[in-house]
Write an enzyme that holds these catalytic residues in place. Structure first.
Site, mmCIF file in Angstrom:
data_model
loop_
_atom_site.group_PDB
_atom_site.id
_atom_site.type_symbol
_atom_site.label_atom_id
_atom_site.label_comp_id
_atom_site.label_asym_id
_atom_site.label_seq_id
_atom_site.Cartn_x
_atom_site.Cartn_y
_atom_site.Cartn_z
ATOM 1 N N GLU A 79 82.502 -25.327 60.373
ATOM 2 C CA GLU A 79 83.539 -26.209 60.928
ATOM 3 C C GLU A 79 82.953 -27.245 61.864
ATOM 4 O O GLU A 79 83.476 -28.361 61.972
ATOM 5 C CB GLU A 79 84.595 -25.372 61.666
ATOM 6 N N ASP B 173 80.830 -20.587 63.220
ATOM 7 C CA ASP B 173 79.707 -21.382 63.716
ATOM 8 C C ASP B 173 80.038 -21.974 65.084
ATOM 9 O O ASP B 173 81.205 -22.068 65.481
ATOM 10 C CB ASP B 173 79.342 -22.491 62.726
#
Length: 422
Positions: free
Chosen positions: A136, A72
């Site tokens: 994350e 991400d």
């Protein structure tokens, strides 16, 4: 086989903005590359499209090394960028786009290293576990936290790991320093609430929560946190003194950070705790005093200083403001000095004889916090040889993010040496 730059470009073109539509397309791409190379991936989702990929490659020893990275990225406004943030354009010797540094470039280096080994029929020295994680850039609830709780068995035998924010070059004059992460500050994201008495905005306020919260935030934002040197940061300062030939004055660290320029950036944010107000929410009409006011604060504290940090925050906020945690994470630390640190340093020196590895504590946080919960210590190590004029720290969550192709190729060679394929 695709080059590391091409893999990085491909990954960037998947818009995996968090929050957004999820990591699934990028995860499927990673899983396909691994499967095509004969490496069996395990793909799972914590929620629709919040996808993580884990794979284990058998090595000569069952003791396993984990390499973890996240798929991400944080949001990017195309209007603020010279090239579209999800173009993955390769130009001017760099791969451009959101995630080039944080951290699709690192994922690409990992993939290029293991795919190259597979193509040559090489096995790693020890079992190698790869994790390409979701979420994350938020709390990790949909990524690393989910992985270590619901899929703990995938990490059996792992004691050490490497991941982002370390192993990159910082050049100052003739010195090329490579910080290797041996810890990171703890995270305390907090929601603050002030309660008072609602009333008409034209009348003297009985107990205005907006004012109460504003005064509390002003005290918090203006507070000068004292220097707190942890052993790892002290070791960094000693190393920099030795490398530059001039002792770092421990009584004037802010001035020393300025003097050392790029090298000073390695400790400027790591010598004290911090608490930055980042969000405000109060009221619904200009002539109404609301009954509540809320704010969010990004707090970070040095290893071992959580209690001191929270006591200071409470004192600054005062009795009329309450706090609750949005996210509270311990400050993980990896052993230093250690044989594994020396191994990481040696792989850098093998590819760059001018490398000067030093210990480093990350100012922010990573998925290392989740893996620390199950006894896996993470070293920050995503090796890159960078151009001296490239503001590496500014690339994180900044605009015009990019990574040099030569740097990616360097990192791929270093990682290949580390896992045993060279």
């Amino acid at each position: 086989m695709k080059s590391v730059a091409e893999i990085c470009s491909d990954l960037i073109r998947f818009d995996t903005t968090n929050p957004g539509s999820g990591e699934r397309p990028a995860a499927e791409y990673v899983a396909t590359l691994l499967a095509d190379a004969g490496i069996e991936p395990v793909v799972f989702e914590s929620a629709p499209k919040r996808t993580t990929v884990v794979a284990r490659i058998a090595g000569e020893s069952p003791d396993a090394l984990l390499v973890h990275g996240h798929l991400d990225v944080v949001p990017a406004d195309p209007a603020e960028w010279r090239t579209h943030p999800f173009s993955g354009e390769i130009a001017d010797g760099c791969v451009h786009g959101r995630g080039a540094v944080d951290m699709k470039g690192a994922c690409a280096m990992t993939l290029a290293a293991v795919l190259g080994m597979a193509a040559r029929g090489e096995r790693p020295r020890r079992d190698l576990v790869l994790a390409f994680l979701a979420d994350e850039e938020a709390t990790g609830d949909y990524g690393s936290r989910y992985a270590v709780t619901e899929h703990r068995g995938l990490f059996d035998g792992v004691t050490e790991a490497i991941s982002e924010s370390g192993g990159f070059s910082v050049t100052s004059g003739e010195h090329r320093v490579y910080p290797i992460g041996v810890g990171e500050r703890g995270t305390a994201w907090m929601k603050l609430t002030a309660r008072g008495v609602a009333g008409h905005g034209s009348r003297p306020a009985v107990d205005n929560p907006v004012a109460t919260l504003a005064h509390a935030l002003s005290r918090l934002a203006s507070y000068e946190w004292p220097v707190r040197l942890t052993p790892s940061v002290a070791a960094l300062l000693e190393s920099l003194s030795r490398i530059t030939g001039r002792p770092v004055d421990l009584d004037r660290l802010d001035e020393e950070a300025e003097r050392l320029g790029a090298l000073g950036g390695l400790f400027r944010s790591q010598i004290r705790n911090s608490a930055n107000p980042t969000m405000l929410d109060a009221g619904y009409k200009v002539n109404v005093v609301p009954s509540t006011a809320e704010a969010h604060v990004d707090g970070r504290y040095m290893p071992g200083l959580q209690e001191e940090f929270l006591e200071t925050v409470d004192r600054l906020l005062g009795p009329k403001v309450t706090r609750e945690f949005v996210n509270l994470e311990e400050a993980p630390a990896a052993p230093y000095p250690s044989a594994f640190f020396d191994e990481l340093a040696g792989t850098l020196a093998a590819e760059d004889p001018g490398a000067r590895p030093v210990p480093y504590v990350l100012a922010g946080g990573t998925d290392a916090k989740s893996f620390n919960r199950i006894g896996i210590t993470t070293y920050g190590f995503t090796p890159l040889m960078l151009r001296p004029d490239l503001d590496y720290f500014g690339m994180f969550h900044g605009k015009d993010e990019r990574v040099p192709v030569e740097g990616l190729e360097f990192g791929t060679r270093v990682l290949t040496r580390l896992v045993g394929g060279a």
